[in-house]
Write an enzyme that holds these catalytic residues in place. Structure first.
Site, short mmCIF file in Angstrom:
data_model
loop_
_atom_site.label_atom_id
_atom_site.label_comp_id
_atom_site.label_asym_id
_atom_site.label_seq_id
_atom_site.Cartn_x
_atom_site.Cartn_y
_atom_site.Cartn_z
N GLN A 1 0.96 -1.16 -0.10
CA GLN A 1 -0.17 0.04 0.18
C GLN A 1 0.85 1.34 0.01
O GLN A 1 1.67 1.33 1.12
CB GLN A 1 -0.89 -0.11 1.13
CG GLN A 1 -1.77 1.27 1.45
CD GLN A 1 -2.53 1.21 2.77
OE1 GLN A 1 -1.91 0.54 3.84
NE2 GLN A 1 -3.59 1.83 2.71
N GLY A 2 0.69 2.32 -1.08
CA GLY A 2 1.46 3.33 -1.05
C GLY A 2 0.71 4.54 -0.61
O GLY A 2 0.09 5.37 -1.48
N TYR A 3 0.63 4.78 0.75
CA TYR A 3 -0.29 5.87 1.11
C TYR A 3 0.65 6.98 1.83
O TYR A 3 0.95 8.03 1.33
CB TYR A 3 -1.38 5.40 2.14
CG TYR A 3 -2.77 4.70 1.66
CD1 TYR A 3 -2.70 4.54 0.13
CD2 TYR A 3 -4.04 5.02 2.23
CE1 TYR A 3 -3.86 4.00 -0.24
CE2 TYR A 3 -5.15 4.66 1.56
CZ TYR A 3 -5.05 4.10 0.43
OH TYR A 3 -6.33 3.65 -0.37
N SER A 4 1.14 6.52 3.10
CA SER A 4 1.69 7.41 3.76
C SER A 4 3.12 8.00 3.24
O SER A 4 3.78 7.29 2.78
CB SER A 4 2.26 6.83 5.19
OG SER A 4 1.13 6.39 5.99
N SER B 1 4.25 -1.27 4.22
CA SER B 1 4.49 -2.54 4.66
C SER B 1 4.80 -3.67 3.73
O SER B 1 4.04 -3.64 2.55
CB SER B 1 3.11 -3.36 5.24
OG SER B 1 2.75 -2.33 6.52
N GLU C 1 -9.02 -1.06 5.75
CA GLU C 1 -7.63 -1.39 6.46
C GLU C 1 -7.82 -1.24 7.79
O GLU C 1 -7.19 -1.97 8.73
CB GLU C 1 -6.58 -0.42 5.82
CG GLU C 1 -5.33 -0.30 6.61
CD GLU C 1 -4.38 0.69 6.29
OE1 GLU C 1 -3.12 0.79 6.57
OE2 GLU C 1 -4.95 1.74 5.92
N GLU D 1 -5.14 8.31 18.37
CA GLU D 1 -5.83 9.54 18.60
C GLU D 1 -6.77 10.13 17.63
O GLU D 1 -7.94 10.76 17.58
CB GLU D 1 -4.68 10.74 18.78
CG GLU D 1 -3.82 10.46 20.10
CD GLU D 1 -2.93 9.45 19.92
OE1 GLU D 1 -2.56 8.73 21.08
OE2 GLU D 1 -2.82 8.80 18.92
#
Length: 394
Positions: A131-134, A166, A249, A378
């Site tokens: 997964q290429g998100y952050s 990951s 997710e 949070e």
């Protein structure tokens, strides 16, 4: 017998006949799971057979349509399959971001060609995804991504960096958020694309955590060619796809609170503490804490099932995924805290045969990331307060 009772009897008989003995019982560690892909590895040859048998029936994704390789089961039938697998302690045949995250997004937003191209391979465990998100400057504020895709007619050229990806070093393909319109407001101008990790210009670098190991990587894109046929959903509307996938997710991460993995807590504690004269764990406080966790885990499993039923009926609140993610993360952290207490001095070992090279301590440290990955606790509490509880000032 009702149709569901007939299905249960047939499923029970099939599982008994087809689930190898080596694939029954708890999974010792994350490395012992079957992730599939071009370079798949298996703990034993039997695990390969188990994946092939379940994949052929579509039971690695039991509720997906048969047209795309899935099992075509109803929600009720899928629950029967899951309960029958638990009955014989059958291991999941496949751990897959494709099944858990990308597949539901493709079913919702993908073209017919994309569904037929990718979903059957995902079901059979033939393709492994990351997964290429952050990004370094876009974690909780995911819409701040800066990885750009420059339009070159029939394709894009992608440049940028992702982080906390990951298993990027082991994945075959990536589903990735890129900015296709840098002038648009940050939640707009984002597109959701797929590309092969073997494409020239893609590189990865593992990140080591305090546990001494990690699935996480930094991922770099330098003039990577991405075909426009691999755009999922409308151009510049990738945020809609991203939000849909994030819900899956977060539910996946929350499910860690349901999946025990390894030996049951009571067995671990008994091995290091022993039993009292009544045959109970000879430590009343620890015994009570283990019982409390097991009750909470059972309640959480029922909550997961109920949420699945509501989602299938289109009645689930969008914020419920945040509830599951938050509670499941905390439950998994509690389990590993108890494992450390139950393991005695063996749990403190960092390497060696007794501790399986410090697996218990390393896994305990790894769970600390559960409340960070997929959206911090949070952030989840803020979502719950604002969108579910509608608290004043949230």
């Amino acid at each position: 017998m009702t149709d569901l009772e007939i299905f249960r009897a047939e499923t029970r008989a099939w599982l008994e006949a087809n689930c190898p003995a080596e694939c029954r019982g708890p999974v010792a560690s994350d490395e012992d799971r079957v992730w599939g892909g071009r370079n798949a590895t298996f703990p034993t040859p039997a695990h390969k057979v188990w994946l092939e048998r379940m994949g052929a029936r579509g039971w690695t994704a039991p509720e997906w349509p048969k047209d795309y390789g899935g099992g075509g089961l109803s929600r009720e039938e899928a629950k029967v399959l899951a309960s029958e697998m638990r009955r014989i302690d059958a291991q999941s045949p496949l751990a897959s971001f494709g099944v858990w995250m990308l597949g539901p997004a493709l079913l919702q937003f993908g073209t017919e060609e994309q569904k037929r191209r990718f979903l059957p391979e995902i079901v059979r465990g033939e393709i492994r995804w990351c997964q290429g998100y952050s990004e370094p400057g876009a974690g909780s504020d995911l819409a701040a991504i800066q990885t750009r895709a420059e339009d070159r007619g029939d394709h894009w050229i992608v440049n940028g960096q992702k982080v906390w990806t990951s298993y990027a070093d082991k994945a075959d393909w990536i589903f990735c958020l890129v900015r296709t319109d840098p002038e648009a407001p940050k939640h707009l101008g984002i597109s959701f694309v797929l590309f092969d990790m073997a494409t020239p210009g893609v590189s990865t670098r593992p990140i080591t955590l305090i546990s001494g190991k990690s699935p996480f990587c930094e991922t770099f894109f330098d003039d990577v060619r991405v075909e426009k046929a691999n755009l999922v959903g409308p151009l510049n509307r990738g945020w809609d796809v991203a939000k849909h996938l994030l819900a899956h997710e977060r539910t996946m991460i929350g499910a860690m609170g349901e999946i025990a993995g390894g030996r049951p807590l009571g067995q671990v504690a008994t091995g290091s503490i022993g039993l009292d004269d009544d045959g109970r764990l000879d430590e009343p406080m620890l015994r009570a804490r283990i019982a409390e966790l097991e009750v909470d885990a059972a309640a959480f499993r029922l909550a997961m099932e109920r949420t699945g039923d509501l989602a299938k009926a289109g009645q689930a609140h969008p914020a419920i995924a945040s509830v599951l993610k938050y509670y499941g993360s905390e439950l998994n952290k509690r389990r590993h805290e108890l494992l450390m207490s139950a393991g005695g001095s063996d749990a403190l070992e960092w390497e060696g045969q007794r501790s399986r090279d410090g697996a218990m301590a390393r896994d305990w440290l790894r769970t600390k990331a559960n409340s960070i990955e997929g959206g911090t606790s949070e952030i989840q509490l803020n979502i719950i307060a604002k969108h579910l509880l509608q608290l004043p000032g949230a």
